[in-house]
Design a protein around this motif. Sequence first.
Motif, PDB file in Angstrom:
ATOM      1  N   ALA A 182       0.692  -1.248   0.007  1.00  0.00           N
ATOM      2  CA  ALA A 182      -0.008  -0.030   0.113  1.00  0.00           C
ATOM      3  C   ALA A 182       0.895   1.222   0.020  1.00  0.00           C
ATOM      4  CB  ALA A 182      -1.050   0.192   1.280  1.00  0.00           C
ATOM      5  N   GLU A 183       2.145   1.257   0.844  1.00  0.00           N
ATOM      6  CA  GLU A 183       2.816   2.398   0.922  1.00  0.00           C
ATOM      7  C   GLU A 183       3.706   2.427  -0.423  1.00  0.00           C
ATOM      8  OE1 GLU A 183       2.849   4.569   3.504  1.00  0.00           O
ATOM      9  OE2 GLU A 183       2.095   3.444   5.104  1.00  0.00           O
ATOM     10  N   VAL A 184       4.163   1.406  -1.147  1.00  0.00           N
ATOM     11  CA  VAL A 184       4.586   1.494  -2.337  1.00  0.00           C
ATOM     12  C   VAL A 184       3.683   1.986  -3.487  1.00  0.00           C
ATOM     13  CG1 VAL A 184       5.466  -0.065  -4.300  1.00  0.00           C
ATOM     14  CG2 VAL A 184       6.215  -0.552  -1.822  1.00  0.00           C
ATOM     15  N   VAL A 185       2.342   1.576  -3.393  1.00  0.00           N
ATOM     16  CA  VAL A 185       1.331   2.317  -4.039  1.00  0.00           C
ATOM     17  C   VAL A 185       1.535   3.809  -4.014  1.00  0.00           C
ATOM     18  CG1 VAL A 185      -1.064   2.337  -5.039  1.00  0.00           C
ATOM     19  CG2 VAL A 185       0.140   0.161  -4.869  1.00  0.00           C
ATOM     20  N   LYS A 186       1.534   4.223  -2.791  1.00  0.00           N
ATOM     21  CA  LYS A 186       1.274   5.892  -2.421  1.00  0.00           C
ATOM     22  C   LYS A 186       2.433   6.492  -3.325  1.00  0.00           C
ATOM     23  CE  LYS A 186       3.392   7.167   1.220  1.00  0.00           C
ATOM     24  NZ  LYS A 186       3.762   7.158   2.608  1.00  0.00           N
ATOM     25  N   TYR A 187       3.798   6.088  -3.164  1.00  0.00           N
ATOM     26  CA  TYR A 187       4.843   6.726  -3.979  1.00  0.00           C
ATOM     27  C   TYR A 187       4.409   7.044  -5.399  1.00  0.00           C
ATOM     28  CZ  TYR A 187       7.452   6.124   0.238  1.00  0.00           C
ATOM     29  OH  TYR A 187       7.876   5.998   1.415  1.00  0.00           O
ATOM     30  N   GLY A 188       3.849   5.941  -5.907  1.00  0.00           N
ATOM     31  CA  GLY A 188       3.415   5.848  -7.487  1.00  0.00           C
ATOM     32  C   GLY A 188       2.418   7.080  -7.595  1.00  0.00           C
ATOM     33  N   ALA A 189       1.288   7.034  -6.820  1.00  0.00           N
ATOM     34  CA  ALA A 189       0.204   7.625  -6.985  1.00  0.00           C
ATOM     35  C   ALA A 189       0.561   9.249  -6.479  1.00  0.00           C
ATOM     36  CB  ALA A 189      -0.751   7.425  -5.697  1.00  0.00           C
ATOM     37  N   ILE A 190       1.367   9.541  -5.624  1.00  0.00           N
ATOM     38  CA  ILE A 190       1.811  10.893  -5.244  1.00  0.00           C
ATOM     39  C   ILE A 190       2.926  11.400  -6.192  1.00  0.00           C
ATOM     40  CG2 ILE A 190       1.107  10.976  -2.893  1.00  0.00           C
ATOM     41  CD1 ILE A 190       4.128  10.952  -2.146  1.00  0.00           C
ATOM     42  N   ALA A 191       3.799  10.555  -6.923  1.00  0.00           N
ATOM     43  CA  ALA A 191       4.916  11.268  -7.663  1.00  0.00           C
ATOM     44  C   ALA A 191       5.289  10.496  -8.598  1.00  0.00           C
ATOM     45  CB  ALA A 191       6.117  11.074  -6.650  1.00  0.00           C
ATOM     46  N   ASP A 192       4.770   9.613  -9.296  1.00  0.00           N
ATOM     47  CA  ASP A 192       5.404   8.779 -10.431  1.00  0.00           C
ATOM     48  C   ASP A 192       4.213   7.831 -11.320  1.00  0.00           C
ATOM     49  OD1 ASP A 192       6.751   7.131 -12.054  1.00  0.00           O
ATOM     50  OD2 ASP A 192       8.443   6.722 -10.620  1.00  0.00           O
ATOM     51  N   ALA A 193       3.478   8.630 -11.917  1.00  0.00           N
ATOM     52  CA  ALA A 193       2.580   7.753 -12.636  1.00  0.00           C
ATOM     53  C   ALA A 193       3.207   6.490 -13.492  1.00  0.00           C
ATOM     54  CB  ALA A 193       1.787   8.735 -13.836  1.00  0.00           C
ATOM     55  N   GLY A 194       4.263   6.618 -13.913  1.00  0.00           N
ATOM     56  CA  GLY A 194       5.045   5.564 -14.575  1.00  0.00           C
ATOM     57  C   GLY A 194       5.156   4.384 -13.809  1.00  0.00           C
ATOM     58  N   PHE A 195       5.202   4.593 -12.594  1.00  0.00           N
ATOM     59  CA  PHE A 195       5.601   3.577 -11.574  1.00  0.00           C
ATOM     60  C   PHE A 195       4.210   2.960 -11.329  1.00  0.00           C
ATOM     61  CE2 PHE A 195       6.878   2.925  -6.865  1.00  0.00           C
ATOM     62  CZ  PHE A 195       7.402   1.510  -7.090  1.00  0.00           C
ATOM     63  N   LEU A 196       3.299   3.676 -11.407  1.00  0.00           N
ATOM     64  CA  LEU A 196       2.011   2.886 -10.970  1.00  0.00           C
ATOM     65  C   LEU A 196       1.723   1.901 -12.129  1.00  0.00           C
ATOM     66  CD1 LEU A 196      -0.688   5.660 -10.232  1.00  0.00           C
ATOM     67  CD2 LEU A 196       0.070   4.058  -8.624  1.00  0.00           C
ATOM     68  N   ASP A 197       2.030   2.269 -13.466  1.00  0.00           N
ATOM     69  CA  ASP A 197       1.911   1.450 -14.671  1.00  0.00           C
ATOM     70  C   ASP A 197       2.721   0.061 -14.548  1.00  0.00           C
ATOM     71  OD1 ASP A 197       0.182   2.939 -15.668  1.00  0.00           O
ATOM     72  OD2 ASP A 197       1.640   4.066 -16.877  1.00  0.00           O
ATOM     73  N   TRP A 198       4.185   0.306 -13.862  1.00  0.00           N
ATOM     74  CA  TRP A 198       5.011  -0.731 -13.714  1.00  0.00           C
ATOM     75  C   TRP A 198       4.382  -1.571 -12.587  1.00  0.00           C
ATOM     76  CZ3 TRP A 198       7.328  -2.819  -9.683  1.00  0.00           C
ATOM     77  CH2 TRP A 198       8.484  -3.865  -9.746  1.00  0.00           C
ATOM     78  N   LEU A 199       3.941  -1.053 -11.451  1.00  0.00           N
ATOM     79  CA  LEU A 199       3.043  -1.969 -10.554  1.00  0.00           C
ATOM     80  C   LEU A 199       1.943  -2.670 -11.019  1.00  0.00           C
ATOM     81  CD1 LEU A 199       3.398   0.784  -7.571  1.00  0.00           C
ATOM     82  CD2 LEU A 199       4.404  -1.498  -7.671  1.00  0.00           C
ATOM     83  N   ALA A 200       1.219  -1.863 -11.958  1.00  0.00           N
ATOM     84  CA  ALA A 200       0.005  -2.988 -12.588  1.00  0.00           C
ATOM     85  C   ALA A 200       0.623  -4.089 -13.334  1.00  0.00           C
ATOM     86  CB  ALA A 200      -0.757  -1.877 -13.217  1.00  0.00           C
ATOM     87  N   GLY A 201       1.756  -4.235 -13.960  1.00  0.00           N
ATOM     88  CA  GLY A 201       2.259  -5.155 -14.527  1.00  0.00           C
ATOM     89  C   GLY A 201       3.041  -6.085 -13.950  1.00  0.00           C
ATOM     90  N   HIS A 202       3.621  -5.681 -12.574  1.00  0.00           N
ATOM     91  CA  HIS A 202       4.266  -6.786 -11.854  1.00  0.00           C
ATOM     92  C   HIS A 202       3.331  -7.263 -10.486  1.00  0.00           C
ATOM     93  CE1 HIS A 202       7.019  -4.805 -14.354  1.00  0.00           C
ATOM     94  NE2 HIS A 202       7.778  -5.923 -14.269  1.00  0.00           N
ATOM     95  N   ILE A 203       2.097  -7.330 -10.552  1.00  0.00           N
ATOM     96  CA  ILE A 203       1.345  -7.694  -9.058  1.00  0.00           C
ATOM     97  C   ILE A 203       1.720  -8.935  -8.717  1.00  0.00           C
ATOM     98  CG2 ILE A 203      -0.967  -7.994  -8.276  1.00  0.00           C
ATOM     99  CD1 ILE A 203      -1.835  -5.511  -9.992  1.00  0.00           C
ATOM    100  N   GLY A 204       1.501  -9.962  -9.626  1.00  0.00           N
ATOM    101  CA  GLY A 204       1.959 -11.313  -9.399  1.00  0.00           C
ATOM    102  C   GLY A 204       3.326 -11.594  -9.055  1.00  0.00           C
ATOM    103  N   ALA A 205       4.405 -10.952  -9.545  1.00  0.00           N
ATOM    104  CA  ALA A 205       5.595 -11.139  -9.026  1.00  0.00           C
ATOM    105  C   ALA A 205       6.080 -10.546  -7.870  1.00  0.00           C
ATOM    106  CB  ALA A 205       6.630 -10.279 -10.263  1.00  0.00           C
ATOM    107  N   LEU A 206       5.392  -9.297  -7.320  1.00  0.00           N
ATOM    108  CA  LEU A 206       5.504  -8.868  -6.365  1.00  0.00           C
ATOM    109  C   LEU A 206       4.631  -9.732  -5.021  1.00  0.00           C
ATOM    110  CD1 LEU A 206       4.926  -5.159  -7.171  1.00  0.00           C
ATOM    111  CD2 LEU A 206       6.885  -5.983  -6.146  1.00  0.00           C
ATOM    112  N   LEU A 207       3.635 -10.185  -5.275  1.00  0.00           N
ATOM    113  CA  LEU A 207       3.068 -10.936  -4.363  1.00  0.00           C
ATOM    114  C   LEU A 207       3.591 -12.364  -4.225  1.00  0.00           C
ATOM    115  CD1 LEU A 207      -0.871 -10.177  -5.068  1.00  0.00           C
ATOM    116  CD2 LEU A 207       0.345  -9.456  -3.241  1.00  0.00           C
ATOM    117  N   GLU A 208       4.370 -13.017  -5.361  1.00  0.00           N
ATOM    118  CA  GLU A 208       5.091 -14.051  -5.405  1.00  0.00           C
ATOM    119  C   GLU A 208       6.460 -13.863  -4.554  1.00  0.00           C
ATOM    120  OE1 GLU A 208       4.062 -17.273  -5.899  1.00  0.00           O
ATOM    121  OE2 GLU A 208       2.218 -16.351  -6.280  1.00  0.00           O
TER     122      GLU A 208
END
Length: 358
Positions: A182-208
């Motif tokens: 949740a805090e990781v998503v926060k950084y994307g939300a407040i400062a880095d739209a590209g990071f939000l896109d990256w996160l959306a593409g790595h949900i499985g890898a992060l949860l694994e």
Amino acid sequence: HIEVGGDAPYAIAIGAGLLADGDALAAPLRGRHVLLVSDSHVAPLYADVVRDALRRARPDVRLDTFVLPAGEAAKTLAGFGDAVAALAALGATRDACVYALGGGVVGDLAGFAAACWMRGIDCVQLPTTLLAMVDSSVGGKTAVDLPAGKNLVGAFHPPRAVFADTSVLRTLPDRELRAGLAEVVKYGAIADAGFLDWLAGHIGALLEREDAALAEAIARSCAHKAAIVERDPFERGERALLNFGHTFGHAIEAEQAYDGLNHGEAVAVGMVLAARLAARLGLAADADAEALRRLLERFGLPARLPHGLDPRALVARMRLDKKAVAGGLRFVLWDGPGRACVAADVPEDAVLDVLRTA
Ligand code: NAD
Ligand code: ZN
């Protein structure tokens, strides 16, 4: 490596297996006394790895270990007293170093003990939760709780170094992992739209818990926190943006029943509410707020207000938030993905409206 600048610069090293790298861990060490502070969950898992690594690199060092009971309830003045007593028993001199091995509770308390022992000795952070890696170990805030409230006694005391070993996240309970996300998503939300896109593409890898994905998420998060903290070390302005989702989140944490949402979960709900509030005030698009909600949900985070919380009671809590100023409600609002701003006088009606429709 991420460098954090300012009056006392330090580096954040990120990677799998760092806790076993004695030469790296011992590099910041100036003297011959080390107090390893940990908690009752983490010490049995990782304290030996750290002790063996440090002893191999620096056989001359005198090393004691101080173990707190796991959990927020140990982050007290009494726990702090026990930690400084352990420094006294060790015979720690001005060049001693505290190594904080654990989550944010250990990091905050050990950091505060280091800030106070002989008016300040070195502290090396060895964060073992994702939240501690991306948030509490970086930025120099240390504290303990009082019965009157969380983090009421503390100091700004930047660490000498931070080592985030991604491999320890394999033993972290799922719920704690998601709270950090949740805090990781926060950084994307407040400062880095590209990071939000990256996160959306790595949900499985992060949860694994794949090391490479985790290391990338931690590095990008820390780079954002470091940049903000560097520009505003004492939270006089921009650093407040890091509280995105936290005004709602803290109110939920304070108002809910004892076994409710944890901090990261409450912040996830808080970010959704803050984004909706921004949309209602015409700052962000409804579709962007909805996309943020969906991303958090895909990480397994809650995006709705828990049942039974009264909107009026939540607003009353927000007025008491220690980061509130006199007058209206103060929020970190959203101008859409990657952009946040502080709004000082948010109308209470709008806040109530958002809470009622959540
Ligand atoms: P925590 O330290 O309580 O850790 C959560 C749980 O996970 C604990 O039971 C812990 O024993 C266990 N754990 C930790 N690492 C583990 C591992 N690798 N494997 C298995 N179990 C492990 O909680 P947290 O979420 O890390 O930190 C919360 C604290 O951080 C709060 O006190 C909060 O105030 C503080 N905080 C401080 C800052 C700051 O800037 N200083 C920022 C955010 C939060
Ligand atoms: Zn937080």
